[in-house]
Design a protein around this motif. Structure first.
Motif, PDB file in Angstrom:
ATOM      1  N   TRP A 168      29.360 -54.639  -9.368  1.00 44.38           N
ATOM      2  CA  TRP A 168      29.685 -55.931  -9.978  1.00 44.38           C
ATOM      3  C   TRP A 168      28.454 -56.816  -9.831  1.00 44.38           C
ATOM      4  O   TRP A 168      28.025 -57.103  -8.723  1.00 44.38           O
ATOM      5  CB  TRP A 168      30.875 -56.580  -9.293  1.00 44.38           C
ATOM      6  N   SER A 197      26.672 -52.420 -19.120  1.00 49.43           N
ATOM      7  CA  SER A 197      27.843 -53.255 -18.851  1.00 49.43           C
ATOM      8  C   SER A 197      29.115 -52.687 -19.464  1.00 49.43           C
ATOM      9  O   SER A 197      30.221 -53.131 -19.151  1.00 49.43           O
ATOM     10  CB  SER A 197      27.614 -54.678 -19.380  1.00 49.43           C
ATOM     11  N   THR A 203      30.448 -54.033 -13.966  1.00 52.88           N
ATOM     12  CA  THR A 203      30.836 -55.340 -14.490  1.00 52.88           C
ATOM     13  C   THR A 203      29.638 -56.273 -14.410  1.00 52.88           C
ATOM     14  O   THR A 203      29.005 -56.372 -13.356  1.00 52.88           O
ATOM     15  CB  THR A 203      32.000 -55.947 -13.679  1.00 52.88           C
ATOM     16  N   GLN A 205      28.314 -60.239 -15.297  1.00 54.12           N
ATOM     17  CA  GLN A 205      28.626 -61.601 -15.693  1.00 54.12           C
ATOM     18  C   GLN A 205      27.380 -62.468 -15.581  1.00 54.12           C
ATOM     19  O   GLN A 205      26.515 -62.227 -14.721  1.00 54.12           O
ATOM     20  CB  GLN A 205      29.723 -62.188 -14.808  1.00 54.12           C
ATOM     21  N   VAL A 269      33.508 -61.253 -18.932  1.00 54.29           N
ATOM     22  CA  VAL A 269      32.759 -60.034 -19.250  1.00 54.29           C
ATOM     23  C   VAL A 269      32.334 -59.984 -20.713  1.00 54.29           C
ATOM     24  O   VAL A 269      31.164 -59.720 -21.027  1.00 54.29           O
ATOM     25  CB  VAL A 269      33.600 -58.791 -18.891  1.00 54.29           C
TER      26      VAL A 269
END
Length: 285
Positions: A168, A197, A203, A205, A269
């Protein structure tokens, strides 16, 4: 022993067990050091897994702690033997952050925040080479290439189809805007980031500039979690001359809460993926 034995993790587990035995005996690290005629710092390094543990060290400590169960002593001795094996990264020579690599190699999940650059596990080879060369201008090309090779090998935990690392990544918009190498290189890097991604275990962001102040302004850090519940989570903070590893539950909790705030303030996302793709288009020559 099998070649997949991770010496870094073995040292951590052995150190935790030795600390448990010391605490059961009701002794301080200073008292143990006095009994063995060694420094207190040595006992601390043995317990936190930052130093190789010899079978002699284990034998002496078990003697001080009056461990009567020979099976336990034998098990600890075997762990000490395993902890002195070499991990895959040793084939590249002296790697400055080898402790971290050992932890990352065995981790089940990794949460990382980076305010300046694309995280290492998501970098292209060209981006990694340009980044390392720029960050270490006095480093020989051979050393830069070695670091790039290590970084590419680390990425196998993400690309592996079997038991991949759950990654992440939250990054600041500045990591996408900073031109590392060239504009063409940046376009390729951001396109690669979009592609990565979309992996089910990755993940990504982004926190845009317009979000203003946020908890990540204090700098980069990573939180590693392990499949074995006996292995405590670790917060890793990279330094210029030395790195910091935080394992106390209270410290890990504080950084975990801070990471939750980062995730909440970042674009979701889908928004992040589109945001990255839009910036990539602006790098077309």
């Amino acid at each position: 022993m099998a070649s997949n034995v991770n010496p870094t993790v073995r040292r951590r587990r052995l150190g935790q067990e030795l600390r448990r035995l010391r605490e059961l005996k009701g002794m301080t690290a200073e008292e143990v050091a006095e009994r063995l005629l060694v420094s207190q710092s040595k006992i601390s390094r043995l317990e936190n897994g930052r130093r190789s543990i010899s079978q002699r060290d284990v034998r002496d400590l078990c003697g001080v702690y009056e461990v009567e169960d020979q099976r336990m002593v034998d098990s600890l001795m075997e762990m000490a033997k395993d902890s002195r094996q070499q991990g895959w990264w040793h084939a590249f020579g002296d790697v400055p952050y080898s402790v971290y690599i050992g932890l990352e190699t065995d981790a089940a999940s990794l949460r990382v925040y980076d305010p300046q650059v694309v995280p290492g596990l998501l970098q292209t080879r060209q981006y990694a080479e340009a980044l390392i060369s720029g960050a270490l201008p006095e480093t020989a090309h051979t050393e830069v290439e070695k670091r790039v090779q290590v970084r590419m090998r680390r990425q196998e935990r993400v690309s592996s189809g079997e038991n991949p690392l759950r990654l992440w990544s939250v990054m600041d918009e500045s990591a996408l805007r900073r031109v590392v190498g060239s504009r063409e290189l940046m376009r390729e890097q951001l396109e690669h980031l979009v592609e990565q991604s979309q992996l089910p275990h990755v993940t990504v962001q982004v926190i845009p500039f317009e979000m203003g102040a946020h908890p990540g302004l204090n700098g980069q850090y990573a939180i590693l979690e392990f499949p074995d519940t006996a292995d405590s989570s670790v917060v890793y903070i990279e330094g210029v001359t030395s790195d910091l590893y935080l394992e106390k539950p209270n410290d890990v909790q504080k950084y975990s809460v801070m990471y939750e705030h980062l995730r909440a303030q970042a674009l979701n996302v889908d928004q992040s993926r589109q945001f990255i793709a839009d910036i990539a288009k602006k790098y077309v020559p």
